[in-house]
Write a protein that holds these residues in place. Structure first.
Motif, short mmCIF file in Angstrom:
data_model
loop_
_atom_site.label_atom_id
_atom_site.label_comp_id
_atom_site.label_asym_id
_atom_site.label_seq_id
_atom_site.Cartn_x
_atom_site.Cartn_y
_atom_site.Cartn_z
N ILE A 1 0.84 -1.19 0.00
CA ILE A 1 0.00 0.00 0.00
C ILE A 1 0.88 1.24 0.00
N GLY A 2 0.65 2.13 -0.96
CA GLY A 2 1.30 3.42 -1.00
C GLY A 2 0.26 4.52 -1.00
N ALA A 3 0.73 5.76 -1.12
CA ALA A 3 -0.15 6.92 -1.04
C ALA A 3 -0.25 7.61 -2.39
N GLN A 4 -1.45 8.06 -2.73
CA GLN A 4 -1.66 8.91 -3.89
C GLN A 4 -2.50 10.10 -3.44
N LEU A 5 -1.98 11.30 -3.60
CA LEU A 5 -2.63 12.48 -3.05
C LEU A 5 -3.42 13.24 -4.11
N HIS A 6 -4.75 13.24 -3.97
CA HIS A 6 -5.63 14.13 -4.71
C HIS A 6 -5.97 15.28 -3.76
N PRO A 7 -5.39 16.44 -3.92
CA PRO A 7 -5.56 17.49 -2.92
C PRO A 7 -6.99 17.99 -2.77
N TRP A 8 -7.77 17.93 -3.85
CA TRP A 8 -9.13 18.50 -3.78
C TRP A 8 -10.07 17.66 -2.92
N VAL A 9 -9.72 16.40 -2.61
CA VAL A 9 -10.57 15.58 -1.75
C VAL A 9 -9.85 15.17 -0.46
N THR A 10 -8.70 15.77 -0.19
CA THR A 10 -7.90 15.42 0.99
C THR A 10 -7.85 16.60 1.95
N PRO A 11 -8.28 16.44 3.20
CA PRO A 11 -8.20 17.54 4.16
C PRO A 11 -6.75 17.80 4.57
N PRO A 12 -6.50 19.01 5.11
CA PRO A 12 -7.43 20.11 5.37
C PRO A 12 -7.83 20.84 4.09
N PHE A 13 -9.06 21.34 4.08
CA PHE A 13 -9.63 21.99 2.91
C PHE A 13 -9.50 23.51 3.04
N ASP A 14 -8.31 24.01 2.83
CA ASP A 14 -8.05 25.43 3.01
C ASP A 14 -7.79 26.15 1.69
N GLU A 15 -7.98 25.45 0.56
CA GLU A 15 -7.69 26.05 -0.73
C GLU A 15 -8.95 26.06 -1.59
N ALA A 16 -8.97 26.93 -2.59
CA ALA A 16 -10.05 26.91 -3.57
C ALA A 16 -9.91 25.67 -4.44
N VAL A 17 -11.03 25.14 -4.91
CA VAL A 17 -11.02 23.97 -5.78
C VAL A 17 -11.01 24.45 -7.23
N ASN A 18 -9.91 24.25 -7.90
CA ASN A 18 -9.78 24.65 -9.30
C ASN A 18 -8.65 23.85 -9.95
N ASP A 19 -8.45 24.06 -11.25
CA ASP A 19 -7.44 23.29 -11.97
C ASP A 19 -6.05 23.51 -11.39
N ARG A 20 -5.70 24.75 -11.12
CA ARG A 20 -4.35 25.03 -10.63
C ARG A 20 -4.09 24.32 -9.30
N ASN A 21 -5.04 24.35 -8.42
CA ASN A 21 -4.84 23.75 -7.10
C ASN A 21 -5.01 22.23 -7.10
N SER A 22 -5.36 21.66 -8.26
CA SER A 22 -5.43 20.20 -8.34
C SER A 22 -4.03 19.59 -8.37
N TYR A 23 -3.01 20.42 -8.63
CA TYR A 23 -1.61 20.00 -8.53
C TYR A 23 -1.11 20.38 -7.15
N THR A 24 -0.78 19.38 -6.34
CA THR A 24 -0.38 19.64 -4.96
C THR A 24 0.77 20.61 -4.88
N GLY A 25 1.72 20.53 -5.81
CA GLY A 25 2.90 21.39 -5.78
C GLY A 25 2.60 22.86 -5.93
N ASN A 26 1.39 23.23 -6.35
CA ASN A 26 1.03 24.65 -6.47
C ASN A 26 0.49 25.23 -5.16
N LEU A 27 0.22 24.38 -4.18
CA LEU A 27 -0.35 24.86 -2.92
C LEU A 27 0.73 25.42 -2.02
N PRO A 28 0.37 26.26 -1.04
CA PRO A 28 1.36 26.70 -0.05
C PRO A 28 2.01 25.50 0.62
#
Length: 321
Positions: free
Chosen positions: A99-126
């Motif tokens: 078992i490994g991890a795959q991160l979809h940021p838009w469905v993974t808490p904490p939910f502190d970002e807007a949901v959009n195409d840019r923020n669907s890439y984890t590396g673009n988040l703070p």
């Protein structure tokens, strides 16, 4: 955070890991085990289904019959699904999968970002939010499946400059997010056009992360419209001559051709993609017929029930690089 280097600071050929002369190819199978949703629609925190989770049982049985221990890269909705845990946790405990991890940021808490195409890439988040989401997913996998994950894949291949340091700090040892030859900048994602095809170590010492890059092989002569492979080559060019651009990879559609090629009826696996990694010693990237038959003939990583395939690949990389 640790001192691991930037994964996207690619090493020269001398810094990449090659199998030794005469060493047989290895392969692994990873499965992007995720929620079902429409890649053509907008991203949503709640507009998804988990209808395909029960198919994990048939999937696991298929690989057991084939003598393969798959690596399920699970995301947050899968971690929270009791059915997925009931199927995969016993297989993990008995050494029949990893078992490994795959991160979809838009469905993974904490939910502190807007949901959009840019923020669907984890590396673009703070960075603080990136790390918080990684930790949430790591802790969820540890608590639900009984073992903290060693392998990580960023959803949409969305790495950032500090991803390696965060992964090392959280106990991950291997990343498989680099998709060699692809350019995701039109959709606000990373540029992997010049990424190597062979694995390499990112950082040194206890903070080192093994990067196992993803390439994609296209073909048509055999009726295989797309086989999504991770491959390694002894003397591949640093920057592939053919590159591909994509704003949103249609991962679910990539599952069907591989399944058809191997004569299995599993056409979707928990909304995810079935990917195979070939570690071989060929001189250059190969045609689709050659790559396919090498995949069919490749030797499995040594079967050792005391260690999962991720741990064995880390050991193999340390031995060769």
């Amino acid at each position: 955070m640790g001192s691991a280097a930037n994964i996207q600071a690619y090493p020269p050929e001398s810094g990449q890991i090659a199998l030794k002369d005469g060493e047989a190819p290895r392969f692994w199978v990873t499965i992007d085990t995720e929620e079902d949703f429409d890649w053509n629609g907008p991203f949503s925190r709640t507009d998804f289904r988990l209808d395909s989770v029960p198919a994990l049982s048939a999937c696991q049985s298929y690989f057991e019959r084939a003598g393969v221990r798959p690596i399920y890269l699970v995301d947050w909705p899968i971690v929270q699904d009791d059915r997925a845990v009931a199927i995969l946790a016993p297989a993990l405990a008995s050494g029949r999968c990893d078992i490994g991890a795959q991160l979809h940021p838009w469905v993974t808490p904490p939910f502190d970002e807007a949901v959009n195409d840019r923020n669907s890439y984890t590396g673009n988040l703070p960075e603080t939010l990136q790390r918080a989401k990684m930790q949430t997913l790591r802790d969820g996998i540890r608590d639900r499946f009984g073992t903290a994950p060693l392998a990580y894949r960023a959803g949409r291949y969305g790495l950032g400059r500090s991803s390696a340091a965060m992964l090392a700090d959280l106990g991950f040892r291997l990343d498989t997010s680099v998709r060699s030859g692809f350019d995701y900048r039109p959709g606000h994602g990373p540029d992997y056009r010049c990424a190597p095809l062979r694995p390499w170590w990112v950082g040194q010492g206890s903070d080192a992360i093994l990067e196992v890059p993803v390439t994609t092989v296209f073909g048509g002569a055999l009726g295989l419209s797309l086989i999504h492979m991770q491959s390694t080559s002894r003397s591949s060019k640093a920057c592939p001559s053919s590159t591909f651009r994509s704003t949103r990879p249609r991962c679910n559609r990539a599952t069907r051709p591989m399944c058809a090629a191997t004569r299995t009826s599993i056409s979707s696996i928990a909304g995810g993609t079935w990917c195979s990694t070939i570690w071989r010693g060929a001189a250059s990237p190969q045609s689709i017929p050659t790559a396919y038959w090498q995949w069919r003939r490749a030797r499995l990583s040594p079967a050792d029930p005391s260690r999962g395939p991720v741990a064995q690949w880390l050991e193999l990389a340390a031995h060769n690089g």
